[in-house]
Design an enzyme around this catalytic site. Structure first.
Site, PDB file in Angstrom:
ATOM      1  N   ASN A 239     -25.163  -2.247  18.184  1.00  0.00           N
ATOM      2  CA  ASN A 239     -23.790  -2.129  18.675  1.00  0.00           C
ATOM      3  C   ASN A 239     -23.044  -0.976  17.990  1.00  0.00           C
ATOM      4  O   ASN A 239     -23.662  -0.058  17.484  1.00  0.00           O
ATOM      5  CB  ASN A 239     -23.033  -3.455  18.611  1.00  0.00           C
ATOM      6  CG  ASN A 239     -22.060  -3.556  19.778  1.00  0.00           C
ATOM      7  OD1 ASN A 239     -21.006  -2.948  19.765  1.00  0.00           O
ATOM      8  ND2 ASN A 239     -22.468  -4.277  20.815  1.00  0.00           N
ATOM      9  N   ARG A 240     -21.715  -1.041  17.973  1.00  0.00           N
ATOM     10  CA  ARG A 240     -20.932   0.168  17.665  1.00  0.00           C
ATOM     11  C   ARG A 240     -20.460   0.270  16.222  1.00  0.00           C
ATOM     12  O   ARG A 240     -20.126  -0.746  15.604  1.00  0.00           O
ATOM     13  CB  ARG A 240     -19.712   0.237  18.606  1.00  0.00           C
ATOM     14  CG  ARG A 240     -20.121   0.492  20.040  1.00  0.00           C
ATOM     15  CD  ARG A 240     -18.967   0.462  21.018  1.00  0.00           C
ATOM     16  NE  ARG A 240     -19.475   0.768  22.365  1.00  0.00           N
ATOM     17  CZ  ARG A 240     -20.061  -0.135  23.159  1.00  0.00           C
ATOM     18  NH1 ARG A 240     -20.162  -1.386  22.774  1.00  0.00           N
ATOM     19  NH2 ARG A 240     -20.535   0.227  24.332  1.00  0.00           N
TER      20      ARG A 240
ATOM     21  N   ASP B  68     -18.960  -8.740  27.238  1.00  0.00           N
ATOM     22  CA  ASP B  68     -19.600  -7.757  26.370  1.00  0.00           C
ATOM     23  C   ASP B  68     -18.967  -7.918  24.986  1.00  0.00           C
ATOM     24  O   ASP B  68     -18.247  -7.047  24.515  1.00  0.00           O
ATOM     25  CB  ASP B  68     -19.383  -6.334  26.925  1.00  0.00           C
ATOM     26  CG  ASP B  68     -20.200  -5.291  26.170  1.00  0.00           C
ATOM     27  OD1 ASP B  68     -20.984  -5.678  25.282  1.00  0.00           O
ATOM     28  OD2 ASP B  68     -20.044  -4.099  26.476  1.00  0.00           O
TER      29      ASP B  68
ATOM     30  N   HIS C 253     -25.836   1.627  18.962  1.00  0.00           N
ATOM     31  CA  HIS C 253     -27.260   1.270  18.908  1.00  0.00           C
ATOM     32  C   HIS C 253     -28.131   2.311  18.182  1.00  0.00           C
ATOM     33  O   HIS C 253     -29.211   2.669  18.653  1.00  0.00           O
ATOM     34  CB  HIS C 253     -27.800   1.055  20.325  1.00  0.00           C
ATOM     35  CG  HIS C 253     -27.222  -0.151  21.030  1.00  0.00           C
ATOM     36  ND1 HIS C 253     -26.778  -1.266  20.371  1.00  0.00           N
ATOM     37  CD2 HIS C 253     -27.025  -0.416  22.361  1.00  0.00           C
ATOM     38  CE1 HIS C 253     -26.346  -2.168  21.248  1.00  0.00           C
ATOM     39  NE2 HIS C 253     -26.465  -1.672  22.460  1.00  0.00           N
TER      40      HIS C 253
ATOM     41  N   TYR D 239     -32.981  -7.808  28.684  1.00  0.00           N
ATOM     42  CA  TYR D 239     -32.055  -8.283  29.724  1.00  0.00           C
ATOM     43  C   TYR D 239     -32.786  -9.354  30.535  1.00  0.00           C
ATOM     44  O   TYR D 239     -33.829  -9.078  31.123  1.00  0.00           O
ATOM     45  CB  TYR D 239     -31.716  -7.172  30.710  1.00  0.00           C
ATOM     46  CG  TYR D 239     -30.816  -6.059  30.231  1.00  0.00           C
ATOM     47  CD1 TYR D 239     -31.207  -5.176  29.223  1.00  0.00           C
ATOM     48  CD2 TYR D 239     -29.586  -5.842  30.845  1.00  0.00           C
ATOM     49  CE1 TYR D 239     -30.388  -4.128  28.841  1.00  0.00           C
ATOM     50  CE2 TYR D 239     -28.763  -4.785  30.466  1.00  0.00           C
ATOM     51  CZ  TYR D 239     -29.172  -3.943  29.461  1.00  0.00           C
ATOM     52  OH  TYR D 239     -28.369  -2.896  29.087  1.00  0.00           O
TER      53      TYR D 239
ATOM     54  N   GLN E 155     -24.318 -11.049  20.604  1.00  0.00           N
ATOM     55  CA  GLN E 155     -23.660 -10.222  21.614  1.00  0.00           C
ATOM     56  C   GLN E 155     -24.138 -10.709  22.971  1.00  0.00           C
ATOM     57  O   GLN E 155     -25.315 -10.572  23.306  1.00  0.00           O
ATOM     58  CB  GLN E 155     -24.025  -8.741  21.415  1.00  0.00           C
ATOM     59  CG  GLN E 155     -23.299  -7.782  22.329  1.00  0.00           C
ATOM     60  CD  GLN E 155     -21.895  -7.428  21.841  1.00  0.00           C
ATOM     61  OE1 GLN E 155     -21.539  -7.680  20.684  1.00  0.00           O
ATOM     62  NE2 GLN E 155     -21.082  -6.848  22.701  1.00  0.00           N
TER      63      GLN E 155
ATOM     64  N   GLU F 296     -28.064 -10.721  22.362  1.00  0.00           N
ATOM     65  CA  GLU F 296     -28.460  -9.888  21.226  1.00  0.00           C
ATOM     66  C   GLU F 296     -28.008 -10.552  19.928  1.00  0.00           C
ATOM     67  O   GLU F 296     -26.818 -10.514  19.597  1.00  0.00           O
ATOM     68  CB  GLU F 296     -27.830  -8.503  21.363  1.00  0.00           C
ATOM     69  CG  GLU F 296     -28.247  -7.764  22.608  1.00  0.00           C
ATOM     70  CD  GLU F 296     -27.237  -6.706  22.988  1.00  0.00           C
ATOM     71  OE1 GLU F 296     -27.058  -5.739  22.229  1.00  0.00           O
ATOM     72  OE2 GLU F 296     -26.593  -6.835  24.048  1.00  0.00           O
TER      73      GLU F 296
ATOM     74  N   HIS G 225     -32.960  -5.888  22.678  1.00  0.00           N
ATOM     75  CA  HIS G 225     -32.024  -5.728  23.794  1.00  0.00           C
ATOM     76  C   HIS G 225     -32.650  -6.106  25.142  1.00  0.00           C
ATOM     77  O   HIS G 225     -32.506  -5.376  26.131  1.00  0.00           O
ATOM     78  CB  HIS G 225     -31.530  -4.278  23.803  1.00  0.00           C
ATOM     79  CG  HIS G 225     -30.159  -4.074  24.362  1.00  0.00           C
ATOM     80  ND1 HIS G 225     -29.853  -4.326  25.687  1.00  0.00           N
ATOM     81  CD2 HIS G 225     -29.021  -3.650  23.787  1.00  0.00           C
ATOM     82  CE1 HIS G 225     -28.578  -4.029  25.888  1.00  0.00           C
ATOM     83  NE2 HIS G 225     -28.043  -3.622  24.753  1.00  0.00           N
TER      84      HIS G 225
HETATM   85  C1  GAL Z   1     -24.726  -3.659  24.689  1.00  0.00           C
HETATM   86  C2  GAL Z   1     -23.329  -3.214  24.399  1.00  0.00           C
HETATM   87  C3  GAL Z   1     -22.735  -2.689  25.682  1.00  0.00           C
HETATM   88  C4  GAL Z   1     -23.592  -1.591  26.263  1.00  0.00           C
HETATM   89  C5  GAL Z   1     -25.034  -2.037  26.357  1.00  0.00           C
HETATM   90  C6  GAL Z   1     -25.971  -0.941  26.756  1.00  0.00           C
HETATM   91  O1  GAL Z   1     -25.324  -4.156  23.538  1.00  0.00           O
HETATM   92  O2  GAL Z   1     -22.580  -4.290  23.889  1.00  0.00           O
HETATM   93  O3  GAL Z   1     -21.414  -2.256  25.480  1.00  0.00           O
HETATM   94  O4  GAL Z   1     -23.473  -0.450  25.460  1.00  0.00           O
HETATM   95  O5  GAL Z   1     -25.485  -2.542  25.138  1.00  0.00           O
HETATM   96  O6  GAL Z   1     -25.676  -0.402  27.994  1.00  0.00           O
END
Ligand code: GAL
Length: 378
Positions: free
Chosen positions: A114-115, A278, A140, A214, A314, A343, A212
């Site tokens: 994350n950020r 998110d 990331h 999905y 997350q 996450e 990560h």
């Molecule tokens: C998530 C993040 C989102 C976006 C995504 C990738 O982990 O929270 O904001 O960046 O990854 O597209």
């Protein structure tokens, strides 16, 4: 001549019977097949061969991993009607995974999941800048995070685990210290994918690793996750500003769309949250490995639980998917809210938030985190 032919036929028959009995033994151990790992060449990246590892357990569940980005490319599980299906997003070939702006499908994330606000952080009075790649922030791991590197891979004894190793050099993407990272993926006999992360550094650094993947548990039967029922053991979450940087507060979920303390359809309140979910949830948990979340998908009957040693989760609903990705599996169009991620992690921007659990890693200190995704049918 004749004798020889009879001899060869006898030998063939013996070999055939032996082979049959071997496969019989294999597929009937405890009434099921043995765990296996097979490998296949998946392409080349920066001159290095990329291998696909297919882990299959005794009941037939499969997880496929590549050593580019440590990516989980497939998870094939059974539905209540006994059909098998792939429940994760991805691409048909390596070119898909290496394309610009792929949204981290299935990948290992590091050094910082994350950020980090403006990429800035300070360790022992020294200011550092992580590579910026997201609206002036670092997301990331920066421009070339752990999702975009080639990991050394090895199959561990027992044919149910693949070990990945990566050395992140001092200064890489703006992070100090030579960091040795090891991730072990295991597919267990009870349909769980265990991810164990260990690391060590030779200079104090920050570290926040995750995966990560999905998920869309319908395995292609629905192109949104609105009917998935999600439950998260968290009374609080970390609100964010418009650029998705935490404000530093821990807010109660009660009475808000963020409340997943009981199973709730993702679609129920998603429209009340700008873009969709998110956010990082503050897990109600003590130290150690604990079950923290679940997802139930009624069409297939698939049920997924998440256990982790991490303090945060997350939950992201694929808000930035917009149907433009190339080379997707069977050409599937991944539109907004096609899939969700779970996450497990430390909180975003922790190095700049004194109230959040620390992500500092010092030389000689162990880093060990575990996350387990367990699949069943209800
Ligand atoms: C998530 C993040 C989102 C976006 C995504 C990738 O982990 O929270 O904001 O960046 O990854 O597209």
């Amino acid at each position: 001549m004749k004798k020889n032919r009879v001899g060869s036929i006898c030998l063939l028959i013996i070999l055939f019977i032996f082979n049959m009995s071997c496969s019989f033994n294999n597929s009937n151990k405890n009434g099921m097949g043995a765990a296996t790992i097979t490998t296949q060449h998946f392409g080349t990246f920066e001159g290095k061969p990329i291998t696909e590892y297919t882990l299959t357990n005794a009941s037939g569940m499969q997880v496929v991993i590549i050593n580019y980005g440590g990516i989980i490319t497939k998870i094939i599980t059974q539905a209540k009607d006994s059909s098998w299906g792939d429940v994760v997003t991805g691409y048909d070939s390596l070119e898909g995974y290496t394309q610009k702006d792929t949204p981290y499908f299935g990948a290992l994330i590091g050094r910082y999941a994350n950020r980090l606000a403006k990429g800035k952080y300070t360790i022992d009075g020294v200011d550092y800048s992580a590579a910026l790649n997201n609206n002036g922030h670092s997301l990331h791991g920066g421009l070339k995070g752990f999702d975009k590197v080639v990991w050394e891979a090895a199959i561990l004894p027992g044919d149910s685990s693949v070990q990945l190793n990566y050395l992140s050099k001092d200064g890489e993407e703006g992070y100090p210290g030579n960091l040795k990272v090891q991730v072990v993926y295991t597919l267990t006999a009870n349909n769980a994918i265990k991810i164990e992360y260990t690391a060590s550094t030779d200079k104090t650094t920050i570290l926040n690793l995750t995966n990560h993947t999905y998920f869309n548990l319908t395995a292609g039967k629905s192109n949104t996750i609105y009917d998935h029922l999600v439950q998260i053991n968290a009374n609080k979450f970390t609100p964010v500003d418009a650029s998705l940087i935490p404000t530093g507060e821990l807010l109660e979920v009660k009475g808000t769309p963020m409340d997943f303390t009981s199973p709730k359809k993702v679609g129920q309140d998603i429209d009340k949250v700008m873009g969709g979910y998110d956010h990082n949830w503050v897990l109600n948990k003590a130290d150690g490995l604990q079950e923290v979340a679940s997802v139930y998908e009624p069409i297939s009957g698939r049920y997924l639980t998440v256990a982790t040693t991490e303090p945060g989760l997350q939950f992201y609903t694929g808000n930035f998917l917009d149907g433009t990705l190339k080379g997707t599996k069977k050409g599937i169009v991944y539109n907004k809210h096609y899939a969700l991620t779970l996450e497990t992690q430390h909180f975003p921007d922790s190095p700049n938030q004194p109230g959040f659990p620390s992500t500092l890693l010092k030389p000689g200190e162990p880093y060990h985190q575990t996350t387990v995704f367990t699949f069943s049918i209800k």
